[in-house]
Design a protein around this motif. Structure first.
Motif, short mmCIF file in Angstrom:
data_model
loop_
_atom_site.label_atom_id
_atom_site.label_comp_id
_atom_site.label_asym_id
_atom_site.label_seq_id
_atom_site.Cartn_x
_atom_site.Cartn_y
_atom_site.Cartn_z
N LEU A 201 2.24 -6.95 8.63
CA LEU A 201 3.27 -6.18 9.34
C LEU A 201 3.39 -4.79 8.73
O LEU A 201 3.40 -3.78 9.45
CB LEU A 201 4.61 -6.91 9.24
N LEU A 202 3.46 -4.72 7.41
CA LEU A 202 3.65 -3.43 6.74
C LEU A 202 2.43 -2.55 6.96
O LEU A 202 2.54 -1.35 7.21
CB LEU A 202 3.95 -3.63 5.26
N TYR B 177 11.39 8.22 10.07
CA TYR B 177 9.94 8.35 9.90
C TYR B 177 9.18 7.83 11.12
O TYR B 177 7.97 7.71 11.10
CB TYR B 177 9.50 7.61 8.63
N THR B 178 9.94 7.48 12.18
CA THR B 178 9.28 6.97 13.40
C THR B 178 9.73 7.77 14.61
O THR B 178 9.72 7.26 15.72
CB THR B 178 9.66 5.49 13.63
N LYS C 271 0.06 2.05 9.80
CA LYS C 271 -1.02 2.66 10.61
C LYS C 271 -0.42 3.36 11.83
O LYS C 271 -0.81 4.46 12.20
CB LYS C 271 -2.00 1.58 11.08
N GLN C 272 0.54 2.68 12.45
CA GLN C 272 1.13 3.22 13.67
C GLN C 272 2.01 4.44 13.38
O GLN C 272 2.05 5.37 14.17
CB GLN C 272 1.96 2.12 14.33
N ALA D 203 4.79 5.54 3.46
CA ALA D 203 5.28 5.80 2.10
C ALA D 203 6.64 5.17 1.86
O ALA D 203 7.07 4.99 0.71
CB ALA D 203 5.36 7.31 1.87
N GLN D 204 7.35 4.82 2.92
CA GLN D 204 8.68 4.20 2.78
C GLN D 204 8.59 2.68 2.65
O GLN D 204 9.57 2.05 2.29
CB GLN D 204 9.55 4.53 4.01
#
Lengths: 157, 769, 81
Positions: free
Chosen positions: C30-31, C13-14, C36-37, C43-44
């Protein structure tokens, strides 16, 4: 179909009950007489959790029809202690931490008592084979065997 | 046999001189009830007006349900309620944490009561409540079900093939790269590791690669699942059940039945073993639905056959493991490809299996890939260190083979590559204070490892790892007017936790152990508690119990300060008494716990110690096992001659029950290695759903199990506790396989090593000579 | 800036990124900042998650502190039997 009338002596008390012809001794002990210390683990005689002593013989209560108990003398876990005095096996099980969940414990205690009643000086191998009809999934049997051997030694002395 | 306790930390040993209870072998508080038959387990409750509930189960491994006709059964006299899929609302896909892994409510409601299809033999599809068991069974026989029988798949490799029959028609593989566009039985792909394994293998002088297969095994708790449900006309409900987590049961049942959570009070009975298998619901929502319909209490108890066919086994698996090492014994790379059976619904423990596979080793290049695969078998449930025994069996077998090729002692080889504090684990983070090296050194120094073997015998070694968890616990200490205390916790006691928790509280309060009465509260008596599992109770509930005791002590000090009219900072609590600092006070001016309890009404009201926390910082436990075997070349029976478990406990609060976990886990592992497996016929029906044919170890199968408790304290627990319950089942599978390899010169890559397989392997080896 | 490593399937997802630096003083921040990034990742970052901060594993603990030089690993939630 009418029920069967059965007269027994259970843990030194005269007990009469009515049962269906298909009920096992374990069903009657647990569901009708509310002696729930004997457990049902398999209903096929493989786990020994329902062990009782009938006329001096170690039996699985799940394999006997209740009607077959007519005229017999039965010892269950509920009759093992003498008033507030625990049976030496019960005390050794506590001292050795020979139980974890405890559901097999009544069966093991009854089976061990039947062993020591007939052989007060068993070897480790004799204890292991005698108790091979009782399943325990928690302890790996180590502390149970030690508790039985130490009870035998203590009783002999 | 002597039980040796190795104390690794010298400072702690000095400190320990001052402990009254922690580290002793006190008699457990629930012990007398359990040796007299008084303890009440799941099936031991009888309520007035109680009905008996029985379940109708699928005879087919895979079939579409065309219709269910209950009309004849309903008319049978004595039948009070029948429920089917019509009585349960469908639930959307939503994952929630529940012990082993996340569970999905869409799946859980279908596992409790089949909807569109039955997915394994034994899948529930109707239930009857009747005046007695005889009538209930007659009614089940009157229920007519029309099935369209479908092809089934049991084998994990077959189930992954593109042409395999689909168990769930719309399942797309999560984690596939590129994303899956066609449904399959592969629910999930996961990957862990770091470095570049090809680079690592290129540096290796020796590479061993093997394929392994293991079978599903059952947790084998002696007490079948059992519950009694009672729903009143206004919708308030009581549930009594054998479970590892009654708060978790409450949440699942309320969701499945559409109830307010607080309207359902769940009481945990004594639990007759669970090992992870009693972290999910099977009977409980059905008994509640029957009771809601009948407005009478309903008791449901599984038969042993139902336990085998319809409650969670552990996954069977197919795996490939490859390890490379240099000539001087340094592992350069490790790779594991793991295919785990999930049963009929997704959620095998393959992610932790992949994370744990290489945990004992400090590796630069490592990769573990896992696949979660649906098959027409019961949905797997957690079983002691879920997933880890399987993958670590494969890795520890290959490690042993590599060591042998290099002619390096297997413990020496492990020490050369062992994870230590600061090692980057194969699953990512760096390890804190762990005790693997200490267990290896203790095993190496043990008399067992030094003793000679007879010809034909073999010795095997393996190490094992499990994470352990913390989680939410809530504890209350209710002070009685005589200074005795009720310790109420919400984590069911499965192996002696009332003893360990009571001992820590007595230690903190400075009172006799029998002045603290530990008990398990129902779901309305405490804040939320996560379940007993993940080896968390003595660690997490233990930490919260210590905090509750410290809360109570600070209140006691405040009361004493008020009575003496001095600042609370001047009050010490020592050996169950309040004292004043700086020599003031003295022997005549102490206030005992009893004094303060007797006057609590006058000094501010009830004294209640409380703590609630989501406990973090669970520390993993490593273990190393040594086993000697002999193999009967004529019968194929493997005999366990001697067995030693060495494991890090952080701190053993009650050493006897720590040893008990080690011994019990080892013997379950012996069963997994040598005999236990699910055997199916060609129709997908289980052929050995009973204790006679599903052969768990009995007393005469095993020797005494020697134990060594290593203590490398966990800084996140006030006494240093690490969970110990799960790790002991991890090493036995490989340790025994390694021992058999040394005894026979034959390396097995399939479990169990049952007599027929051993005989076949001996025959194959002699014919190839 | 905390040094964050994504384990397991999170790299999907990244766009393959597994190591990154994020400014965050606790897990919740952090989450949020990660989400945002990497909007696909958001969603994970749910219940099925454990966060190791300097080797200590946290589950469901939004306000656990993350130091400026902390090493953080995101991994699947751990259960148990």
């Amino acid at each position: 179909m009418s029920k069967v009338h059965v007269s027994t002596i259970i843990n030194d008390d005269t007990v009469e009950f009515l049962c269906e012809s298909e009920q096992t001794l374990l069903d009657v002990l647990r569901d009708d007489l509310r002696l729930t210390g004997s457990k049902e683990g398999c209903a096929s005689g493989d786990c020994g959790a329902c062990s009782v002593i009938m006329d001096g013989r170690l039996v699985c209560a799940c394999l006997l029809l209740a009607a077959e108990a007519e005229g017999s003398t039965i010892e269950t876990i509920e009759g093992m202690a003498n008033g507030s005095d625990l049976h030496p096996l019960q005390q050794q099980f506590l001292d050795h931490a020979a139980l974890q969940c405890g559901v097999c414990t009544p069966g093991f205690l009854i089976a061990a008592k039947a062993l020591l009643d007939r052989n007060p000086d068993p070897t480790e191998t004799e204890v292991r084979y005698w108790l091979a009809g009782n399943l325990c999934r928690c302890t790996g049997y180590d502390k149970i065997v030690r508790a039985v051997l130490d009870t035998a030694a203590e009783t002999r002395n | 046999m002597a039980i040796v306790t190795k104390r690794v930390s010298d400072e702690r040993e000095a400190e320990e001189q001052n402990f009254n209870w922690v580290g002793t072998r006190a008699v457990r508080p629930d012990g007398v009830d359990k040796v007299t038959g008084r303890a009440k387990f799941g099936a031991d409750l009888h309520l007035p007006n109680m009905l008996v509930g029985k379940m109708l189960r699928s005879p087919h491994a895979h079939a579409r349900i065309l219709s269910i006709d209950i009309s004849s059964a309903e008319k049978l006299p004595g039948v009070k309620a029948i429920v089917t899929r019509e009585d349960f609302s469908d639930l959307a896909s939503e994952f929630v944490p529940a012990g082993e892994m996340m569970v999905n409510y869409r799946d859980i409601t279908r596992n409790v009561m089949a909807r569109e299809k039955v997915l394994y033999e034994g899948h529930a599809l109707a239930a009857v409540a009747a005046v007695n068991a005889i009538v209930a069974r007659e009614a089940l026989a009157l229920i007519q079900v029309d099935y369209e029988v479908l092809p089934h798949v049991l084998d994990v490799v077959e189930a992954m093939k593109p042409e395999a029959v689909l168990i769930q028609e719309d399942l797309l593989t999560d984690g596939a790269d590129p994303p899956a566009d066609k449904p399959s039985n592969i629910a999930k792909r996961v990957e862990f590791g770091h470095g570049d394994i090809e680079t690592g293998f290129a540096k290796a002088d020796v590479i061993v690669e093997r394929e392994f297969n293991t079978r599903p095994v059952h947790q084998g708790y002696i007490e079948p699942h059992a519950c009694v449900a009672s729903v009143s006309e206004d919708g308030q409900a009581e549930l009594w059940c054998s479970t590892q987590g009654h708060y978790v049961v409450r949440g699942h049942c309320a969701r499945i039945l559409g109830m307010d959570v607080a309207k359902l009070r769940v009481t945990a009975s004594e639990i007759g073993g669970g090992f992870g298998g009693k972290t999910v619901v099977y009977l409980e929502p059905v008994a509640l639905a029957l009771s809601r319909k009948a407005c009478q209490p309903v008791k449901m108890v599984m038969t042993r056959e139902e336990v085998f066919k319809a409650s969670g086994p552990a996954s069977g698996a197919n795996m490939r493991v490859k390890i490379g090492a240099t000539r001087d014994g340094r592992i350069t790379a490790g790779e594991a490809i793991l295919h785990y059976q999930a049963g009929a619904f997704q959620g095998s423990p393959v992610p932790p299996g992949a994370q744990c596979a290489f945990a004992p080793y400090d590796l630069e290049h490592v990769r573990a890939v896992g696949f979660d695969v649906l098959v027409n078998r019961p949905k797997v449930a957690a079983y002691r260190a879920p997933g880890a025994p399987i993958s670590e069996y494969a890795v520890e077998s290959v490690v042993d083979e590599v060591a042998k090729k290099l002619n390096i002692d297997p413990i020496e080889f492990r020490l050369k590559n062992a994870s230590r504090e600061g090692t980057k684990a194969s699953h990512g983070p760096k390890f804190g204070p762990i005790g693997l090296v200490e267990t290896l050194e203790a095993a190496q120094a043990h008399d067992h490892y030094q003793s000679p073997l007879q010809p034909g015998q073999g010795r095997g070694v393996a190490s094992g790892y499990w994470f352990n968890i913390g989680g939410q616990s809530s504890v209350t200490l209710n002070t009685s007017e005589d200074g005795t205390v009720a310790l109420v916790v919400g984590t069911p006691d499965i192996g002696g936790s009332r003893a360990s928790l009571g001992m820590m509280v007595a230690e903190e309060l400075g009172v006799e152990l029998d002045k603290v009465r530990p008990m398990i509260g129902d779901t309305s008596s405490l804040g939320y508690n996560f379940l007993t599992g993940g080896s968390r109770t003595t660690f997490a509930t233990g930490k919260v119990a210590v905090d509750a005791a410290r809360d109570l002590v600070s209140q006691l000090r405040e009361r004493a300060a008020k009575i003496w009219d001095v600042p609370v900072g001047d009050i010490l609590w020592h050996n169950g008494e309040a004292l004043q600092k700086n020599g003031r006070g003295g022997p005549t001016e102490t206030l005992s716990f009893r004094d303060l309890a007797e006057s609590m009404g006058k000094t501010g009201g009830p004294l209640v110690g409380q703590a609630s926390e989501n406990v973090q910082g669970a520390a993993p436990s490593f273990g190393t096992h040594v086993v000697d075997v002999d193999v009967d070349r004529e019968t194929g029976r493997v005999e366990i001659l001697r067995y030693t478990v060495v494991q890090d406990a952080g701190k053993a609060i009650h050493p006897s029950y720590v040893e008990g976990q080690y011994q019990g886990g080892a013997v379950q592992g012996i069963g997994w290695a040598l005999n236990e497996e699910y055997i199916y016929d060609s129709e997908g029906r289980l052929e050995n759903a009973g204790f006679l044919d599903y052969r768990m170890p009995v007393c005469s199968d095993v020797p005494m199990i020697d134990t060594v408790i290593v203590e490398v304290p966990n800084p996140a627990h006030p006494y240093g506790v690490k969970g110990v319950g799960e790790t002991p089942i991890v090493p036995p599978l490989a340790a025994i396989s390694n021992a058999v390899a040394n005894a026979l010169g034959i390396r097995f890559s399939e479990l169990p090593m049952s007599p027929p397989r051993v005989l076949a392997a001996i025959a194959a080896a002699s014919s190839s000579k | 800036m905390a040094k964050v490593t994504l384990t397991g399937n999170l790299r999907l997802y990244t766009a393959g990124v597994t190591e990154l630096e994020i400014k965050a003083s606790n897990i919740r921040e952090l989450l949020r900042n990660l989400g945002k990034q990497y909007p696909d990742l958001a969603a994970q970052l749910t219940d099925d998650l454990a966060v190791a901060i300097d080797g200590k594993i946290y589950q469901d603990d939004w306000f656990a502190a993350i130091g400026p030089d902390s090493e953080v690993h995101l991994m699947p939630r751990i259960g148990g039997g």
